[in-house]
Design a protein around this motif. Structure first.
Motif, PDB file in Angstrom:
ATOM      1  N   PHE A   1       0.837  -1.201   0.000  1.00 41.88           N
ATOM      2  CA  PHE A   1       0.000   0.000   0.000  1.00 41.88           C
ATOM      3  C   PHE A   1       0.873   1.253   0.000  1.00 41.88           C
ATOM      4  N   ALA A   2       1.931   1.232   0.809  1.00 44.51           N
ATOM      5  CA  ALA A   2       2.837   2.393   0.882  1.00 44.51           C
ATOM      6  C   ALA A   2       3.488   2.636  -0.469  1.00 44.51           C
TER       7      ALA A   2
ATOM      8  N   SER B   1       1.215   4.044  -3.066  1.00 40.99           N
ATOM      9  CA  SER B   1       0.891   5.459  -2.884  1.00 40.99           C
ATOM     10  C   SER B   1       2.074   6.341  -3.269  1.00 40.99           C
ATOM     11  N   LEU B   2       3.262   5.747  -3.432  1.00 33.13           N
ATOM     12  CA  LEU B   2       4.419   6.539  -3.846  1.00 33.13           C
ATOM     13  C   LEU B   2       4.467   6.744  -5.350  1.00 33.13           C
TER      14      LEU B   2
ATOM     15  N   PHE C   1      11.730   9.140   4.192  1.00 28.16           N
ATOM     16  CA  PHE C   1      12.057   7.795   3.752  1.00 28.16           C
ATOM     17  C   PHE C   1      13.149   7.178   4.606  1.00 28.16           C
TER      18      PHE C   1
ATOM     19  N   MET D   1       6.098   1.736   8.149  1.00 23.09           N
ATOM     20  CA  MET D   1       5.146   1.743   7.034  1.00 23.09           C
ATOM     21  C   MET D   1       4.144   2.880   7.185  1.00 23.09           C
TER      22      MET D   1
ATOM     23  N   VAL E   1       5.647   6.088   6.007  1.00 20.96           N
ATOM     24  CA  VAL E   1       5.664   6.217   4.549  1.00 20.96           C
ATOM     25  C   VAL E   1       4.249   6.496   4.026  1.00 20.96           C
ATOM     26  N   ILE E   2       3.251   5.750   4.531  1.00 22.86           N
ATOM     27  CA  ILE E   2       1.899   5.902   3.989  1.00 22.86           C
ATOM     28  C   ILE E   2       1.339   7.280   4.310  1.00 22.86           C
TER      29      ILE E   2
ATOM     30  N   VAL F   1       4.659  10.401   3.576  1.00 24.54           N
ATOM     31  CA  VAL F   1       5.122  10.456   2.188  1.00 24.54           C
ATOM     32  C   VAL F   1       3.955  10.316   1.227  1.00 24.54           C
ATOM     33  N   GLY F   2       3.076   9.358   1.508  1.00 25.62           N
ATOM     34  CA  GLY F   2       2.015   9.050   0.553  1.00 25.62           C
ATOM     35  C   GLY F   2       0.887  10.049   0.531  1.00 25.62           C
TER      36      GLY F   2
ATOM     37  N   VAL G   1       2.405  14.651  -0.637  1.00 26.26           N
ATOM     38  CA  VAL G   1       1.842  14.810  -1.986  1.00 26.26           C
ATOM     39  C   VAL G   1       1.084  16.132  -2.065  1.00 26.26           C
TER      40      VAL G   1
END
Lengths: 337, 215
Positions: A122-123, A126-127, B53, B69, B72-73, B76-77, B81
């Motif tokens: 999932f991570a 999304s990148l 990261f 995780m 990151v989600i 970063v995600g 954004v």
């Protein structure tokens, strides 16, 4: 630092590189043949022949295409941000490959059997948006930028429903480890999570189409409005990397569908162990890929506001409700985990 | 193939985790410095993402894969954004930004010194786990994965604070929507329900027209 330390380090790195190559090389060959399959299936749907000149049945066509792209000149627009312009396709391609580290192909046949495999996938998915948004911005072109903005909004929107769908699977499996999720679906076709989660399966697949920018949600590269979308300014190998990344992502989405809903390596017939699990897994991925192409051949492109409405006003509330329902079922009828 | 890797990891004198720590830490520090020194704001945001990261990588080395995780989600995600989105859309005058640097320097330095002082005070009074100073790995408290452990704590001991935090976020979200939503008048919107409920009988009338007579 004595020699045994260096030897150990060298062996670790060498072994890792060997394992990575064992996944990446077949993957890239598959990507090549998915492009071939796409052209053939589209051709058959439209009553054409498709590629049939290069090699027997046109089987060497993808390699001819690849060679052509490599031989072309890489053009970098004058106003572009050089470093980011080149980095964007590399990033996208890289992300589409590293996700495969956690996919279990068969019993124990997985590079990294990590506890949070689903979250990892999932991570990374999304990148993917970064590759596209950086490409659009670094090109210094209106079409590219508009395409990348569309793509960013679209991918962020559909990730929400993908996340909720994944939660329903996690609730049933009680684990975020992909191998455990597959083992939970043993016992033939009736054990697969597609049956209790049928609406979620469709939502996941449709969101997957949006996430990979595939038809009917391929607005980021809508050629009738945006020339080519975020990859308008790209040529040669940089374009080829986008192309490879997009198809590798398609295969990854299919693999995720197979793992989460179609029982991964399990045979649909209970107790069948004649055909190896790897073959079943590949067959499931191939079926999902066929549906990807089939959808492209039959569906017209969505309008942007319709796309957003579908994601936020239909998929999101429905999958949220389903999460509550599945959680209640798991708690009251199955006993707490 | 897992076992061979595990064997190599367990072998005496393995340096890969230590090497990874230094690589991640150096890149993290470099990215952190570049966030504030990069000329181009888009580059700043990209360096911020790189920093996130590497922080996630450090969490992984600590064995906290769930936190890594989530970092990151969420950051970063999702957060970065939107950040990148806004920074790319803004029409920023780089010269103007350079001028602001000197004016805001004292304030920035003050904030930096306060943070550094807090960090140092924190580090002095830190109690280390058994074997942590010798560079041994994290002590594993139970066989449960750390996702399970976090869940156990979050939904029992910290149930109320967790729910309250959720409510605060909900209020903030609704507040943001209320503040920015302007009821646009004169915009034609699609009414899907109305379109779907239209029936041919309501909107169509078939006339049979004789030739030369008109309707």
């Amino acid at each position: 630092m004595d020699s045994s330390v260096l030897l150990n380090l060298g062996m670790q790195l060498g072994w890792l590189i060997l394992l990575v190559l064992m996944i990446v090389v077949p993957l890239l060959i598959t990507v090549a043949y998915v492009t071939y399959a796409e052209r053939k299936v589209l051709a058959l749907v439209q009553l054409r022949m498709g590629p049939n000149l290069v090699g027997p049945f046109g089987l060497l066509q993808p390699f001819a295409d690849g060679l052509k792209l490599i031989a072309k000149e890489t053009i970098i627009p004058t106003g572009a941000n050089r470093a980011l312009f080149v980095a964007a396709p590399i990033l996208l391609f890289f992300l589409s490959l590293v996700s495969w580290a956690v996919i279990p192909f068969d019993v124990g046949l997985v590079l990294a059997d990590i506890n949070v495999g689903v979250l990892y996938l999932f991570a990374l998915s999304s990148l993917g948006v970064y590759g596209i948004i950086i490409a659009g911005w670094a090109s210094n072109s209106k079409y590219s930028f508009l395409g990348s903005l569309r793509s960013a909004a679209q991918m962020v929107s559909y990730e929400v429903s993908i996340g909720l769908v994944i939660i329903t699977v996690l609730l049933l499996a009680g684990s975020m480890n992909l191998s455990t999720i597959i083992i939970g679906q043993a016992g033939g076709i009736t054990g697969w999570y597609i049956w209790p989660l049928l609406p979620m399966f469709f939502i996941f697949f449709i969101s997957g189409l949006a996430e990979t920018n595939r038809c009917p949600f391929d607005l980021p590269e809508g050629e009738s409005e945006l020339v080519g979308g975020f990859n308008t300014e790209y040529s040669s190998m940089t374009f080829a990397l986008f192309f490879l990344g997009e198809y590798a992502n398609m295969i990854l989405m299919s693999a995720m569908t197979a793992v989460l809903f179609l029982g991964g390596w399990h045979s649909p017939i209970p107790g069948d162990d004649v055909i190896p699990g790897l073959v079943w897994f590949a067959a499931k991925i191939a079926f999902c890929l066929f549906v990807f192409i089939w959808v492209r051949a039959t569906m017209p492109r969505f309008r942007y506001d319709q796309l957003m409405r579908l994601g936020w006003k239909i998929f999101l509330p429905f999958s949220l409700l389903y999460v509550v329902g599945v959680a209640a079922y798991v708690t009251f009828f199955r006993g707490a985990l | 193939m897992e076992t061979f890797l595990a064997y190599l990891n367990e072998a005496p004198g393995t340096v890969l985790p230590g090497l990874m720590f230094y690589v991640l830490a150096i890149v993290l520090l470099y990215a952190g410095v570049m966030v504030i020194t990069a000329r181009n704001p888009v580059h700043s945001v990209l360096f911020l993402i790189l920093a996130f990261f590497n922080a996630a990588g450090l969490f992984l080395l600590l064995g906290a894969e769930f936190i890594a995780m989530l970092l990151v989600i969420v950051y970063v995600g999702a957060v970065a954004v939107l950040f990148l989105f806004v920074v790319m859309m803004l029409d920023i005058d780089f010269e103007q930004l350079r001028k602001g640097f000197v004016r805001n320097l004292p304030l920035g330095l003050l904030a930096g010194v306060v943070l550094a002082a807090q960090g140092i005070m924190f580090a002095i009074s830190w109690s280390f786990a058994e074997g942590a100073k010798e560079g041994k790995g994290p002590t594993v408290l139970s066989s449960a994965t750390n996702t399970e452990q976090i869940g156990q704590v979050l939904y029992t001991h910290y149930m109320l604070p967790f729910q309250v935090a959720g409510l605060v976020l909900l209020v903030a979200m609704i507040g943001a929507i209320v503040l920015t939503h302007r009821g646009n008048t004169g915009v034609k919107r699609q009414k899907v329900a109305a379109q779907n409920s239209r029936r041919p009988a309501d909107v169509l009338k078939l006339n049979s027209v004789n030739p030369g007579e008109g309707v």
